[in-house]
Write a protein that holds these residues in place. Structure first.
Motif, PDB file in Angstrom:
ATOM      1  N   GLN A  62      15.710  12.968  -9.491  1.00  0.00           N
ATOM      2  CA  GLN A  62      15.219  12.219 -11.091  1.00  0.00           C
ATOM      3  C   GLN A  62      15.079  11.078 -11.510  1.00  0.00           C
ATOM      4  N   PHE A  63      14.753  10.450  -9.960  1.00  0.00           N
ATOM      5  CA  PHE A  63      13.949   8.587  -9.883  1.00  0.00           C
ATOM      6  C   PHE A  63      13.152   9.496  -9.593  1.00  0.00           C
ATOM      7  N   ILE A  64      12.233   7.710 -10.593  1.00  0.00           N
ATOM      8  CA  ILE A  64      10.749   7.841 -10.008  1.00  0.00           C
ATOM      9  C   ILE A  64      10.598   6.662  -8.877  1.00  0.00           C
ATOM     10  N   SER A  65       9.862   6.930  -7.519  1.00  0.00           N
ATOM     11  CA  SER A  65       9.927   5.893  -6.612  1.00  0.00           C
ATOM     12  C   SER A  65       9.149   5.442  -6.504  1.00  0.00           C
ATOM     13  N   VAL A  66       8.892   3.448  -6.808  1.00  0.00           N
ATOM     14  CA  VAL A  66       7.163   2.692  -6.624  1.00  0.00           C
ATOM     15  C   VAL A  66       7.397   2.328  -5.642  1.00  0.00           C
ATOM     16  N   ALA A  67       6.915   2.321  -4.338  1.00  0.00           N
ATOM     17  CA  ALA A  67       7.246   1.438  -3.212  1.00  0.00           C
ATOM     18  C   ALA A  67       5.824   0.252  -3.458  1.00  0.00           C
ATOM     19  N   VAL A  68       6.427  -1.076  -3.007  1.00  0.00           N
ATOM     20  CA  VAL A  68       5.388  -1.802  -3.075  1.00  0.00           C
ATOM     21  C   VAL A  68       5.364  -2.682  -1.968  1.00  0.00           C
ATOM     22  N   THR A  69       3.724  -2.239  -0.527  1.00  0.00           N
ATOM     23  CA  THR A  69       3.765  -2.650   0.864  1.00  0.00           C
ATOM     24  C   THR A  69       3.937  -4.286   0.500  1.00  0.00           C
ATOM     25  N   LYS A  70       4.692  -4.682   1.822  1.00  0.00           N
ATOM     26  CA  LYS A  70       3.664  -6.552   2.363  1.00  0.00           C
ATOM     27  C   LYS A  70       1.880  -6.550   2.281  1.00  0.00           C
ATOM     28  N   ASP A  71       1.153  -5.320   1.610  1.00  0.00           N
ATOM     29  CA  ASP A  71       0.025  -5.393   2.420  1.00  0.00           C
ATOM     30  C   ASP A  71      -0.804  -5.447   0.127  1.00  0.00           C
ATOM     31  N   ASP A  79       2.722   8.636  -3.986  1.00  0.00           N
ATOM     32  CA  ASP A  79       1.313   8.713  -3.835  1.00  0.00           C
ATOM     33  C   ASP A  79       0.563   7.136  -3.843  1.00  0.00           C
ATOM     34  N   LEU A  80      -0.451   7.082  -3.101  1.00  0.00           N
ATOM     35  CA  LEU A  80      -1.274   5.850  -3.184  1.00  0.00           C
ATOM     36  C   LEU A  80      -1.889   5.012  -4.506  1.00  0.00           C
ATOM     37  N   THR A  81      -1.767   4.008  -5.446  1.00  0.00           N
ATOM     38  CA  THR A  81      -1.849   3.678  -6.196  1.00  0.00           C
ATOM     39  C   THR A  81      -3.130   2.614  -6.490  1.00  0.00           C
ATOM     40  N   ALA A  82      -3.629   2.903  -7.450  1.00  0.00           N
ATOM     41  CA  ALA A  82      -4.815   1.298  -7.516  1.00  0.00           C
ATOM     42  C   ALA A  82      -3.823   0.590  -8.474  1.00  0.00           C
ATOM     43  N   ARG A  83      -4.348  -0.477  -8.078  1.00  0.00           N
ATOM     44  CA  ARG A  83      -3.183  -1.935  -9.054  1.00  0.00           C
ATOM     45  C   ARG A  83      -3.727  -1.740 -11.085  1.00  0.00           C
ATOM     46  N   GLY A  84      -4.508  -1.433 -11.144  1.00  0.00           N
ATOM     47  CA  GLY A  84      -5.495  -1.121 -12.327  1.00  0.00           C
ATOM     48  C   GLY A  84      -4.952   0.529 -12.963  1.00  0.00           C
ATOM     49  N   SER A  85      -4.568   1.391 -11.815  1.00  0.00           N
ATOM     50  CA  SER A  85      -3.830   2.341 -12.667  1.00  0.00           C
ATOM     51  C   SER A  85      -2.224   2.580 -12.600  1.00  0.00           C
ATOM     52  N   ASP A 107       8.878  -4.106  -0.347  1.00  0.00           N
ATOM     53  CA  ASP A 107       9.344  -4.773   0.760  1.00  0.00           C
ATOM     54  C   ASP A 107       9.616  -6.341   0.791  1.00  0.00           C
ATOM     55  N   LYS A 108      10.129  -6.768   1.608  1.00  0.00           N
ATOM     56  CA  LYS A 108      10.931  -8.050   1.471  1.00  0.00           C
ATOM     57  C   LYS A 108       9.474  -9.460   1.678  1.00  0.00           C
ATOM     58  N   ASP A 109       8.625  -8.875   2.477  1.00  0.00           N
ATOM     59  CA  ASP A 109       7.287  -9.768   2.801  1.00  0.00           C
ATOM     60  C   ASP A 109       6.182  -9.806   1.475  1.00  0.00           C
ATOM     61  N   ALA A 110       6.984  -8.952   0.860  1.00  0.00           N
ATOM     62  CA  ALA A 110       5.817  -8.228  -0.853  1.00  0.00           C
ATOM     63  C   ALA A 110       5.214  -9.147  -1.619  1.00  0.00           C
ATOM     64  N   LYS A 111       4.189  -9.734  -2.187  1.00  0.00           N
ATOM     65  CA  LYS A 111       4.530 -10.913  -3.673  1.00  0.00           C
ATOM     66  C   LYS A 111       5.525 -10.012  -4.514  1.00  0.00           C
ATOM     67  N   VAL A 112       6.113 -11.359  -5.260  1.00  0.00           N
ATOM     68  CA  VAL A 112       7.155 -11.375  -6.138  1.00  0.00           C
ATOM     69  C   VAL A 112       6.233 -10.695  -7.174  1.00  0.00           C
ATOM     70  N   ASP A 113       4.642 -11.012  -7.603  1.00  0.00           N
ATOM     71  CA  ASP A 113       3.852 -10.650  -8.630  1.00  0.00           C
ATOM     72  C   ASP A 113       3.555  -9.322  -9.233  1.00  0.00           C
ATOM     73  N   VAL A 116       6.646  -7.272  -9.758  1.00  0.00           N
ATOM     74  CA  VAL A 116       6.807  -7.818 -11.650  1.00  0.00           C
ATOM     75  C   VAL A 116       5.976  -7.193 -12.374  1.00  0.00           C
ATOM     76  N   ARG A 117       5.004  -7.081 -11.369  1.00  0.00           N
ATOM     77  CA  ARG A 117       4.021  -6.155 -11.909  1.00  0.00           C
ATOM     78  C   ARG A 117       4.290  -4.476 -12.403  1.00  0.00           C
ATOM     79  N   VAL A 118       5.243  -4.232 -11.507  1.00  0.00           N
ATOM     80  CA  VAL A 118       6.075  -2.701 -11.687  1.00  0.00           C
ATOM     81  C   VAL A 118       7.510  -2.510 -12.845  1.00  0.00           C
ATOM     82  N   MET A 119       7.740  -4.133 -12.345  1.00  0.00           N
ATOM     83  CA  MET A 119       8.861  -4.160 -13.814  1.00  0.00           C
ATOM     84  C   MET A 119       8.207  -4.162 -15.138  1.00  0.00           C
ATOM     85  N   ASN A 120       7.442  -4.680 -15.859  1.00  0.00           N
ATOM     86  CA  ASN A 120       6.801  -5.157 -16.286  1.00  0.00           C
ATOM     87  C   ASN A 120       6.667  -3.412 -17.110  1.00  0.00           C
ATOM     88  N   VAL A 121       5.940  -2.526 -16.674  1.00  0.00           N
ATOM     89  CA  VAL A 121       5.178  -1.525 -16.693  1.00  0.00           C
ATOM     90  C   VAL A 121       6.141  -0.861 -16.549  1.00  0.00           C
TER      91      VAL A 121
END
Length: 137
Positions: A62-71, A79-85, A107-113, A116-121
């Motif tokens: 029942q969890f929604i998995s959101v992954a943020v890569t270092k890139d 599913d790959l999702t654009a930053r705007g969508s 990812d531990k090397d991903a930007k904190v920004d 935070v964007r995922v957390m804000n959404v």
């Protein structure tokens, strides 16, 4: 004193056939051994090295998995999702899982920004947020 076990003066011909049945048995047993002793790791398909933590929670369906890569790429439920969508993708995932909680696998090397964007959404959609980590010392 050496013993000669040959029959008379007969010279025996060299063995010209080699039986591979015992060799295939050994190879099969080695294959089974390595398959059973290898570690089975769940592969999410997205290479993300999450930071280590002392405690962890198990993820459920029942969890929604959101992954943020270092890139700086975002994946919502694989599913790959654009930053705007990103907000639209998380909203659609919430519609499929109304009791859903966002599991952020940054990812531990991903930007904190990006995290935070995922957390804000997620906060704007009134979803609970869990940060995925690996259990370690």
């Amino acid at each position: 004193m050496s013993r000669d076990f040959r029959r008379g003066d007969k010279k025996l011909p060299p063995l010209s056939l080699f039986s591979q049945s015992s060799l295939t048995d050994i190879v099969l047993l080695l294959l089974i051994f390595f398959l059973l002793t290898s570690s089975f790791v769940t592969n999410f398909g997205i290479r993300v090295e999450v930071p280590k933590a002392e405690s962890s929670a198990a993820t459920e369906a029942q969890f929604i998995s959101v992954a943020v890569t270092k890139d700086g790429e975002f994946y919502v439920d694989g599913d790959l999702t654009a930053r705007g969508s990103l907000a639209t993708a998380i909203r659609n995932a919430r519609n499929n899982k109304p009791q859903g909680t966002v599991v952020l696998r940054a990812d531990k090397d991903a930007k904190v920004d990006d995290a935070v964007r995922v957390m804000n959404v997620s906060k704007a959609l009134n979803l609970k947020i869990i940060m995925a980590t690996e259990q370690g010392s």
